[in-house]
Design a protein around this motif. Sequence first.
Motif, short mmCIF file in Angstrom:
data_model
loop_
_atom_site.label_atom_id
_atom_site.label_comp_id
_atom_site.label_asym_id
_atom_site.label_seq_id
_atom_site.Cartn_x
_atom_site.Cartn_y
_atom_site.Cartn_z
N TYR A 4 -11.57 41.12 -31.89
CA TYR A 4 -11.74 39.74 -31.41
C TYR A 4 -13.02 39.14 -31.99
N ARG A 8 -9.96 37.81 -34.71
CA ARG A 8 -8.54 37.96 -34.34
C ARG A 8 -8.34 37.52 -32.90
N ALA A 9 -7.82 36.33 -32.70
CA ALA A 9 -7.62 35.76 -31.37
C ALA A 9 -6.63 36.56 -30.54
N ALA A 11 -6.44 39.64 -30.26
CA ALA A 11 -7.15 40.78 -29.66
C ALA A 11 -7.69 40.41 -28.28
N PHE A 12 -8.11 39.16 -28.11
CA PHE A 12 -8.59 38.73 -26.79
C PHE A 12 -7.46 38.83 -25.77
N ALA A 52 -18.83 37.48 -27.92
CA ALA A 52 -18.08 38.07 -29.02
C ALA A 52 -18.81 38.06 -30.36
#
Length: 179
Positions: A4, A8-9, A11-12, A52
Amino acid sequence: MLAYAGGRADAFERLYDRHSLRIWRYLFRNTGNHALADDLGQEVWFAVVDAAPGYRVKARFSTWLFTLAHHKLVDHWRGHRKVQSLDDDSPESRRLAETLFAHSGFEPERWQGRKELARALLAALAELPAEQRAAFLLQAEGDLSVADIAAATGVPPETAKTRLRYARAKLRQALEVLA
């Protein structure tokens, strides 16, 4: 979290799906208030988003996440000095103790098949002092070690260990009457 943090959205979403219920239960069992647990949980996830870009692996992600949740809870308590003690016998305290675990989605009586024992456990947990309850729930909900609990709560490991020992002893004592 590293995925994230790397952009990588999706992953959230996986992090949220994996940990959100446990975080919410921890917050709810410490506050006894659905709306407050929702609000604090949202603050935790906003903090995850904010952190993040600078996230560095120093511990397990769940340890870091429950530490964030604990800090949000402590910040809330500090901002609202009028905290209702679970140790007194006022009607407000009894109501809080009775509702602390209502509708949380955690139904140990279904899993255990022993409603009386499950209710006694939840009532005994509600009666623990806040520090002991937090330590116990960090271990039970967050699967944190004593060292991780100490780090999350900002106390020495021996203090965290003592809080856990007292919490377990009080819970055991409360449940012995049912045995």
